[in-house]
Design a protein around this motif. Structure first.
Motif, PDB file in Angstrom:
ATOM      1  N   SER A  33       0.862  -1.189   0.000  1.00 42.71           N
ATOM      2  CA  SER A  33       0.000   0.000   0.000  1.00 42.71           C
ATOM      3  C   SER A  33       0.895   1.234   0.000  1.00 42.71           C
ATOM      4  CB  SER A  33      -0.907   0.019   1.238  1.00 42.71           C
ATOM      5  OG  SER A  33      -0.151   0.291   2.401  1.00 42.71           O
ATOM      6  N   GLY A  34       0.302   2.349  -0.350  1.00 39.56           N
ATOM      7  CA  GLY A  34       1.043   3.601  -0.322  1.00 39.56           C
ATOM      8  C   GLY A  34       1.433   3.992   1.095  1.00 39.56           C
ATOM      9  N   THR A  35       0.566   3.692   2.037  1.00 49.24           N
ATOM     10  CA  THR A  35       0.837   4.000   3.437  1.00 49.24           C
ATOM     11  C   THR A  35       2.029   3.202   3.949  1.00 49.24           C
ATOM     12  OG1 THR A  35      -1.540   4.368   3.720  1.00 49.24           O
ATOM     13  CG2 THR A  35      -0.222   4.141   5.735  1.00 49.24           C
ATOM     14  N   GLU A  36       2.073   1.920   3.615  1.00 46.65           N
ATOM     15  CA  GLU A  36       3.193   1.067   4.014  1.00 46.65           C
ATOM     16  C   GLU A  36       4.494   1.545   3.363  1.00 46.65           C
ATOM     17  OE1 GLU A  36       4.385  -3.694   4.081  1.00 46.65           O
ATOM     18  OE2 GLU A  36       2.595  -3.056   2.996  1.00 46.65           O
ATOM     19  N   ALA A  37       4.412   1.926   2.091  1.00 46.69           N
ATOM     20  CA  ALA A  37       5.596   2.430   1.384  1.00 46.69           C
ATOM     21  C   ALA A  37       6.128   3.694   2.052  1.00 46.69           C
ATOM     22  CB  ALA A  37       5.264   2.711  -0.077  1.00 46.69           C
ATOM     23  N   LYS A  38       5.232   4.606   2.380  1.00 45.63           N
ATOM     24  CA  LYS A  38       5.650   5.850   3.034  1.00 45.63           C
ATOM     25  C   LYS A  38       6.316   5.562   4.374  1.00 45.63           C
ATOM     26  CE  LYS A  38       4.045  10.385   4.485  1.00 45.63           C
ATOM     27  NZ  LYS A  38       2.907  11.274   4.666  1.00 45.63           N
ATOM     28  N   LEU A  39       5.768   4.639   5.126  1.00 44.71           N
ATOM     29  CA  LEU A  39       6.347   4.262   6.412  1.00 44.71           C
ATOM     30  C   LEU A  39       7.756   3.691   6.221  1.00 44.71           C
ATOM     31  CD1 LEU A  39       5.902   3.798   9.499  1.00 44.71           C
ATOM     32  CD2 LEU A  39       5.113   1.506   8.876  1.00 44.71           C
ATOM     33  N   LEU A  40       7.926   2.785   5.266  1.00 49.21           N
ATOM     34  CA  LEU A  40       9.244   2.193   5.015  1.00 49.21           C
ATOM     35  C   LEU A  40      10.248   3.235   4.538  1.00 49.21           C
ATOM     36  CD1 LEU A  40       8.188  -1.160   3.310  1.00 49.21           C
ATOM     37  CD2 LEU A  40       9.245  -0.889   5.561  1.00 49.21           C
ATOM     38  N   LEU A  41       9.815   4.140   3.678  1.00 47.85           N
ATOM     39  CA  LEU A  41      10.702   5.180   3.163  1.00 47.85           C
ATOM     40  C   LEU A  41      11.140   6.156   4.255  1.00 47.85           C
ATOM     41  CD1 LEU A  41       8.880   5.780  -0.213  1.00 47.85           C
ATOM     42  CD2 LEU A  41      11.271   5.047   0.017  1.00 47.85           C
ATOM     43  N   ASN A  42      10.303   6.346   5.269  1.00 50.39           N
ATOM     44  CA  ASN A  42      10.629   7.286   6.353  1.00 50.39           C
ATOM     45  C   ASN A  42      11.501   6.678   7.439  1.00 50.39           C
ATOM     46  OD1 ASN A  42       9.317   9.518   5.291  1.00 50.39           O
ATOM     47  ND2 ASN A  42       7.347   8.936   6.176  1.00 50.39           N
ATOM     48  N   MET A  43      11.633   5.360   7.443  1.00 46.59           N
ATOM     49  CA  MET A  43      12.448   4.705   8.460  1.00 46.59           C
ATOM     50  C   MET A  43      13.916   4.878   8.117  1.00 46.59           C
ATOM     51  SD  MET A  43      10.147   1.301   9.038  1.00 46.59           S
ATOM     52  CE  MET A  43      11.054   0.671  10.425  1.00 46.59           C
ATOM     53  N   GLN A  44      14.696   5.334   9.091  1.00 43.83           N
ATOM     54  CA  GLN A  44      16.108   5.654   8.872  1.00 43.83           C
ATOM     55  C   GLN A  44      16.948   4.441   8.496  1.00 43.83           C
ATOM     56  OE1 GLN A  44      17.438   8.624   8.666  1.00 43.83           O
ATOM     57  NE2 GLN A  44      15.512   9.618   9.098  1.00 43.83           N
ATOM     58  N   GLU A  45      16.609   3.246   9.007  1.00 43.42           N
ATOM     59  CA  GLU A  45      17.447   2.084   8.742  1.00 43.42           C
ATOM     60  C   GLU A  45      17.263   1.519   7.333  1.00 43.42           C
ATOM     61  OE1 GLU A  45      13.815   0.540  11.001  1.00 43.42           O
ATOM     62  OE2 GLU A  45      15.222   2.154  11.287  1.00 43.42           O
ATOM     63  N   HIS A  46      16.258   2.002   6.625  1.00 40.39           N
ATOM     64  CA  HIS A  46      16.035   1.539   5.257  1.00 40.39           C
ATOM     65  C   HIS A  46      16.703   2.502   4.281  1.00 40.39           C
ATOM     66  CE1 HIS A  46      13.271  -1.635   6.394  1.00 40.39           C
ATOM     67  NE2 HIS A  46      12.698  -0.769   7.219  1.00 40.39           N
ATOM     68  N   SER A  47      17.578   1.967   3.484  1.00 42.82           N
ATOM     69  CA  SER A  47      18.248   2.772   2.469  1.00 42.82           C
ATOM     70  C   SER A  47      18.071   2.054   1.133  1.00 42.82           C
ATOM     71  CB  SER A  47      19.732   2.911   2.816  1.00 42.82           C
ATOM     72  OG  SER A  47      20.377   3.648   1.813  1.00 42.82           O
ATOM     73  N   TYR A  48      17.259   2.643   0.278  1.00 44.90           N
ATOM     74  CA  TYR A  48      16.937   1.997  -0.990  1.00 44.90           C
ATOM     75  C   TYR A  48      17.743   2.603  -2.132  1.00 44.90           C
ATOM     76  CZ  TYR A  48      13.032   0.323   1.773  1.00 44.90           C
ATOM     77  OH  TYR A  48      12.276  -0.250   2.759  1.00 44.90           O
ATOM     78  N   ALA A  49      18.090   1.755  -3.079  1.00 44.00           N
ATOM     79  CA  ALA A  49      18.782   2.204  -4.283  1.00 44.00           C
ATOM     80  C   ALA A  49      17.778   2.628  -5.341  1.00 44.00           C
ATOM     81  CB  ALA A  49      19.680   1.098  -4.825  1.00 44.00           C
ATOM     82  N   LEU A  50      16.540   2.086  -5.270  1.00 44.20           N
ATOM     83  CA  LEU A  50      15.532   2.330  -6.298  1.00 44.20           C
ATOM     84  C   LEU A  50      14.168   1.920  -5.765  1.00 44.20           C
ATOM     85  CD1 LEU A  50      15.866   1.738 -10.012  1.00 44.20           C
ATOM     86  CD2 LEU A  50      14.055   0.483  -8.917  1.00 44.20           C
ATOM     87  N   VAL A  51      13.111   2.533  -6.319  1.00 43.91           N
ATOM     88  CA  VAL A  51      11.741   2.167  -5.971  1.00 43.91           C
ATOM     89  C   VAL A  51      10.988   1.805  -7.242  1.00 43.91           C
ATOM     90  CG1 VAL A  51       9.547   2.965  -4.990  1.00 43.91           C
ATOM     91  CG2 VAL A  51      11.707   3.698  -3.964  1.00 43.91           C
TER      92      VAL A  51
END
Length: 190
Positions: A33-51
């Protein structure tokens, strides 16, 4: 290992993307969901290379997730969606998406586009590590030039400007021996 966030509410498509990307050597995290994505993106320990981002999501829309991503930086975003109108594609691309793929899609094409976006990201990051900038002046440690000049500047001028930019100096004075030990005082303005 580069981590990719897959934001797709269709469980089958999300799992297909996760499996293919994992086999290609990427680490994946899934959001449904968009809500779950926003939560994951805001968490400091998650560092993504791409979405990889679907637009039609429960909770927060894909467009809103894209807007949040762009507020924070330049994380590459590939939109995967069933929306196929030209106006929609143009709107999403001009809003900040780096690429747009319509469903149904070929998994090989998705993998190729992921690879291209990650290559562009790595090239940009490498260039930024070798660049100093101040106001309209840009010094690249790979290529030495100025916006107003088409020809490379001398190495001595480059070194002086590098010092100015890195130290944020406003004035530099030094002595230079000329004919019969005349003294010169140079002031460089930035």
């Amino acid at each position: 290992m580069q981590k990719i966030l897959i934001v797709e509410d269709d469980t089958n498509i999300n799992n297909l993307l996760q499996e293919a990307l994992s086999k290609a050597g990427y680490s994946c995290e899934q959001a449904f969901s968009g809500t779950e994505a926003k939560l994951l993106l805001n968490m400091q320990e998650h560092s993504y290379a791409l979405v990889l981002l679907d637009l039609m999501l429960p909770g927060i829309t894909g467009e809103a997730v894209l807007e949040e991503i762009r507020k924070k930086g330049n994380l590459p975003v590939i939109v995967l969606t069933a929306k196929d109108s030209l106006d929609e594609k143009v709107e999403v691309l001009t809003s900040g998406a780096d690429d747009y793929i319509t469903k149904p899609f070929e998994i090989r094409e998705v993998l190729a586009r992921v690879q291209v976006q990650l290559r562009h990201k790595e090239e940009k990051e490498a260039e930024e590590q070798h660049t100093l900038s101040f106001k309209d002046m840009l010094l690249s440690l790979i290529h030495i030039s100025e916006p107003t000049r088409r020809t490379p500047i001398s190495y001595a001028v480059f070194c002086l400007k590098k010092i100015f930019i890195s130290q944020k100096w406003k004035r530099l004075s030094f002595c230079h021996d000329r004919r019969e030990n005349d003294r010169c005082d140079f002031t460089l303005k930035i």
